[in-house]
Design an enzyme around this catalytic site. Structure first.
Site, PDB file in Angstrom:
ATOM      1  N   ASN A  62       0.834  -1.205   0.000  1.00  0.00           N
ATOM      2  CA  ASN A  62       0.000   0.000   0.000  1.00  0.00           C
ATOM      3  C   ASN A  62       0.867   1.253   0.000  1.00  0.00           C
ATOM      4  OD1 ASN A  62       0.544  -0.990   2.623  1.00  0.00           O
ATOM      5  ND2 ASN A  62      -1.184   0.071   3.533  1.00  0.00           N
ATOM      6  N   GLU A  64       0.266   5.153   0.645  1.00  0.00           N
ATOM      7  CA  GLU A  64      -0.696   6.148   1.118  1.00  0.00           C
ATOM      8  C   GLU A  64      -0.305   7.563   0.692  1.00  0.00           C
ATOM      9  OE1 GLU A  64      -1.124   5.393   5.331  1.00  0.00           O
ATOM     10  OE2 GLU A  64      -2.192   3.518   4.926  1.00  0.00           O
ATOM     11  N   CYS A  73      -4.230   0.748  -2.330  1.00  0.00           N
ATOM     12  CA  CYS A  73      -4.053  -0.522  -1.616  1.00  0.00           C
ATOM     13  C   CYS A  73      -2.947  -1.343  -2.268  1.00  0.00           C
ATOM     14  CB  CYS A  73      -5.338  -1.345  -1.660  1.00  0.00           C
ATOM     15  SG  CYS A  73      -6.717  -0.670  -0.737  1.00  0.00           S
ATOM     16  N   GLU A  75      -2.962  -4.466  -3.184  1.00  0.00           N
ATOM     17  CA  GLU A  75      -3.439  -5.322  -4.279  1.00  0.00           C
ATOM     18  C   GLU A  75      -3.464  -4.552  -5.597  1.00  0.00           C
ATOM     19  OE1 GLU A  75      -4.744  -4.808  -1.351  1.00  0.00           O
ATOM     20  OE2 GLU A  75      -5.745  -6.566  -0.537  1.00  0.00           O
ATOM     21  N   CYS A 110     -10.135  -5.308   0.285  1.00  0.00           N
ATOM     22  CA  CYS A 110     -11.302  -4.417   0.300  1.00  0.00           C
ATOM     23  C   CYS A 110     -12.136  -4.643  -0.966  1.00  0.00           C
ATOM     24  CB  CYS A 110     -10.873  -2.957   0.416  1.00  0.00           C
ATOM     25  SG  CYS A 110     -10.276  -2.232  -1.128  1.00  0.00           S
ATOM     26  N   CYS A 113     -10.606  -3.473  -4.350  1.00  0.00           N
ATOM     27  CA  CYS A 113      -9.538  -4.375  -4.820  1.00  0.00           C
ATOM     28  C   CYS A 113     -10.122  -5.675  -5.353  1.00  0.00           C
ATOM     29  CB  CYS A 113      -8.540  -4.662  -3.705  1.00  0.00           C
ATOM     30  SG  CYS A 113      -7.480  -3.240  -3.377  1.00  0.00           S
TER      31      CYS A 113
HETATM   32  N1  THU Z   1      -5.339  -1.658   2.449  1.00  0.00           N
HETATM   33  C1  THU Z   1      -4.740  -2.448   1.502  1.00  0.00           C
HETATM   34  O1  THU Z   1      -3.613  -2.205   1.075  1.00  0.00           O
HETATM   35  N2  THU Z   1      -5.453  -3.480   1.017  1.00  0.00           N
HETATM   36  C2  THU Z   1      -6.718  -3.793   1.393  1.00  0.00           C
HETATM   37  O2  THU Z   1      -7.329  -4.689   0.831  1.00  0.00           O
HETATM   38  C3  THU Z   1      -7.358  -3.073   2.486  1.00  0.00           C
HETATM   39  C4  THU Z   1      -6.650  -1.874   2.978  1.00  0.00           C
HETATM   40  C5  THU Z   1      -4.586  -0.523   2.945  1.00  0.00           C
HETATM   41  C6  THU Z   1      -5.176   0.815   2.599  1.00  0.00           C
HETATM   42  C7  THU Z   1      -4.576   1.686   3.681  1.00  0.00           C
HETATM   43  O3  THU Z   1      -3.276   2.097   3.254  1.00  0.00           O
HETATM   44  C8  THU Z   1      -4.418   0.758   4.862  1.00  0.00           C
HETATM   45  O4  THU Z   1      -4.524  -0.560   4.350  1.00  0.00           O
HETATM   46  C9  THU Z   1      -5.467   0.957   5.940  1.00  0.00           C
HETATM   47  O5  THU Z   1      -6.728   0.907   5.433  1.00  0.00           O
END
Ligand code: THU
Length: 159
Positions: A62, A64, A73, A75, A110, A113
């Site tokens: 991820n 941010e 994310c 994925e 999520c 994704c």
């Molecule tokens: N996140 C992912 O990388 N993948 C997911 O499927 C769910 C959430 C990340 C997004 C954010 O950077 C952190 O997790 C917290 O939500």
């Protein structure tokens, strides 16, 4: 009117050692990917790794942003990279993990994704296995990304 039911089947492994060595290796790469995640706002690093039909493994995590919705994310960081660079190669397996989760269960992707994971699967015409791993704990295996998103949005314009 008909009552219908959707069932999702998956396999659960209590220890990493129960998995095939190649799957253990892929999960270890996803764990490694967590180390370079850029997650200063959530402190929730997520790592993903894919094994392609060429035998190559690629990782993503991820990324941010201070403008929160601009973050991506793990994925999608990974799948968009792979599809941009190797559109002809097929994904065989995808592993996903999170090293700072409070849950006792493996992290699950999520909804957004999942939609992207399903599109990549449709695009390559074959399902790919998805391994969701809890560090030091269990791993669950799905036979296809579509298992994670029954009734995913689709349209006849696309195969
Ligand atoms: N996140 C992912 O990388 N993948 C997911 O499927 C769910 C959430 C990340 C997004 C954010 O950077 C952190 O997790 C917290 O939500």
């Amino acid at each position: 009117m008909q009552n219908k039911k959707i069932e999702i089947g998956y396999r659960q492994f209590d220890n990493l050692a129960e998995l095939e060595v190649s799957d253990q290796n892929l999960i270890n790469r996803a764990l490694e990917a967590c180390k370079t995640a850029y997650a200063p706002y959530s402190n929730f690093p997520v790592g993903a790794a894919v094994l392609l039909d060429s035998g190559e493994i690629f990782i993503g995590n991820n990324q941010e942003n201070i403008s929160f919705p601009a973050g991506t994310c793990a994925e999608r960081t990974l799948l968009n990279f792979v599809h941009a660079n190797f559109p002809e190669k097929k994904i065989l397996t995808m592993a996903i993990t999170a090293t700072n989760s409070h849950s006792h269960n493996p992290v699950t992707p999520c909804g957004v994704c999942r939609q992207v994971m399903v599109e990549m699967e449709r695009e390559q015409d074959t399902d790919y296995r998805v391994l969701l791993h809890k560090p030091g704990g269990s791993t669950i295996e799905f036979s296809g990304a579509n298992q994670l998103l029954p009734l995913a949005f689709e349209d006849k314009l696309k195969k």
